[in-house]
Design a protein around this motif. Structure first.
Motif, PDB file in Angstrom:
ATOM      1  N   THR A  30       0.794  -1.241   0.000  1.00 18.61           N
ATOM      2  CA  THR A  30       0.000   0.000   0.000  1.00 18.61           C
ATOM      3  C   THR A  30       0.820   1.280   0.000  1.00 18.61           C
ATOM      4  N   SER A  31       2.142   1.216   0.127  1.00 21.60           N
ATOM      5  CA  SER A  31       2.961   2.424   0.302  1.00 21.60           C
ATOM      6  C   SER A  31       3.342   3.031  -1.044  1.00 21.60           C
ATOM      7  N   PHE A  32       2.434   3.805  -1.611  1.00 18.19           N
ATOM      8  CA  PHE A  32       2.726   4.561  -2.819  1.00 18.19           C
ATOM      9  C   PHE A  32       3.343   5.911  -2.426  1.00 18.19           C
ATOM     10  N   HIS A  38       7.011   7.001   2.251  1.00 23.89           N
ATOM     11  CA  HIS A  38       7.247   5.756   2.996  1.00 23.89           C
ATOM     12  C   HIS A  38       7.616   6.052   4.448  1.00 23.89           C
ATOM     13  N   SER A 101       6.378  -4.939  -4.974  1.00 27.81           N
ATOM     14  CA  SER A 101       6.743  -4.117  -6.129  1.00 27.81           C
ATOM     15  C   SER A 101       7.686  -4.867  -7.065  1.00 27.81           C
ATOM     16  N   PRO A 283       3.715   0.265  -5.595  1.00 27.92           N
ATOM     17  CA  PRO A 283       4.074   0.628  -4.221  1.00 27.92           C
ATOM     18  C   PRO A 283       5.467   0.144  -3.879  1.00 27.92           C
TER      19      PRO A 283
END
Length: 406
Positions: A30-32, A38, A101, A283
């Motif tokens: 989920t870390s876009f 981040h 990713s 992400p």
């Protein structure tokens, strides 16, 4: 479910690696938004919600990882995993944050070879234009924070000229060294205040061994690779050196990798920039771009084997430096000379990235007014409207396809 009680920065009982893996897998999916985003996700998850580390300890850990070469957000995650679960926890944190990713970019690498005809060509061209927007945004943002005065702006300009006129990694390394020397003499003013104290379960002996390993690999890998006996060894050497020299953020890896894989002819310029554009839409850490490059590499090893070699090699130096620096950081960071050198080095990487924005990013991508317009729109979306990078990827790639089909 109640929040966990706050732990000290060096817990006496290490937690199972599975707990660390699960926490970081959620972030890996989920870390876009790149490394700065981040770090915000990490703070919310591990300082505010899970309370693995306190605010001052987290701030100091971020300062350490931004000081060192390497991917800062991945280094912070690695260190948090080390704090919570020991060496296995560190490995679990890196694997969980990186794997999503990396898998997505491997899938793109597999599909990119099947793209042909006008639609495929225009899509790949759009992804190259995304790279123009993203690198321009990185240069703009880094210049404002890392080269805000005359001294550092001058260092950045000289570094850009050095990287342009001295080809390959030699010019980039020369620019970094010259930037550090210039910073030592020109950037001693306004020494930063230091706060907090890091207390991680890493002894000075282990830290020293990690630093020794880092430098031995940096020196010996090129010598071993020069024998020409193993393409896999040459690949590991190229990506290890790129990971070891990334100061100032993940986007700086672009010119370093371009010098290592495009100039020798291992990866074509079009494939390189298309993969870099695609990396903005997934992400997790930008360094997983290495998995894509390893997969599309011309000479073997490539595919899954090439991706694994490149991924391990590009992350390894940053993690060795974190382990090596943790026991010595509190004493070292208080030295004004060290702070001055890093100011000069960080200014130099702004110049290196600016040089890469010109060549190869701009010169090999922008062909006419339509490309210029799309690049400017993408840049405005990123800088002025703070649009998420994946949205810009969709917008610019779609625009390039539409213009190409008209």
């Amino acid at each position: 479910m109640p929040k966990e009680q706050a732990d000290t920065n060096a817990p006496s009982v290490l937690r199972p690696p599975a707990e660390v893996f699960a926490a970081f897998l959620k972030l890996g999916l989920t870390s876009f938004g790149g490394p700065i985003a981040h770090l915000g996700y990490f703070r919310q998850e591990f300082v505010v919600r899970r309370r693995w580390i306190d605010e001052a300890g987290y701030a100091d850990l971020v300062a350490l990882c931004q000081f060192l070469p390497g991917p800062a957000s991945s280094q912070v995650g690695f260190a948090l995993g080390l704090l919570r679960g020991g060496p296995l926890g560190a490995l679990a944190a890196w694997t969980a944050f990186t794997l999503p990713s990396a898998i997505l970019l491997l899938l793109f690498a597999s599909g990119a070879t099947a793209l042909s005809g006008p639609v495929g060509d225009n899509l790949l061209h759009g992804l190259k234009l995304v790279a123009v927007c993203v690198v321009a945004q990185a240069v703009w943002g880094m210049a404002r924070t890392l080269a805000p005065d005359v001294q550092r702006a001058s260092i950045a300009a000289i570094a850009a000229l050095t990287a342009i006129f001295v080809a390959g990694s030699t010019g980039q390394l020369s620019a970094i060294v010259l930037g550090g020397l210039a910073g030592f003499y020109l950037c001693r003013q306004d020494a930063a205040q230091t706060i907090g104290k890091l207390a991680f379960p890493v002894s000075k002996r282990v830290g020293g061994a990690a630093l020794l390993t880092f430098f031995l690999l940096l020196v010996l890998l090129p010598l071993a690779a020069s024998s020409g006996l193993s393409q896999g060894l040459s690949l590991f050497d190229a990506f290890y050196r790129a990971g070891a020299l990334v100061f100032g953020g993940g986007h700086v890896v672009l010119p370093l990798l371009e010098a290592e894989v495009v100039q020798p002819g291992w990866v074509g310029t079009d494939a390189f920039l298309a993969g870099y554009g695609a990396a903005q839409a997934v992400p997790g850490p930008l360094f997983t771009f290495a998995a894509y490059l390893g997969a599309v590499m011309g000479p073997e090893p490539n595919g899954m084997a090439g991706a694994a070699i490149c991924l391990l090699a590009i992350f390894l130096p940053g993690f060795l430096l974190v382990i090596g620096a943790l026991p010595f950081w509190d004493a070292f960071r208080r030295r004004p000379a060290a702070q001055a050198i890093m100011r000069g080095t960080n200014a130099a990487v702004v110049g290196i990235l600016a040089a890469a924005l010109y060549d190869p990013v701009w010169t090999s991508t922008v062909d006419g007014p339509g490309d210029i317009g799309l690049a400017l729109l993408g840049f405005a979306l990123l800088v002025l409207l703070k649009t998420p990078p994946w949205v810009v990827v969709v917008f610019v790639a779609s625009g390039a396809m539409l213009i190409g089909l008209i």
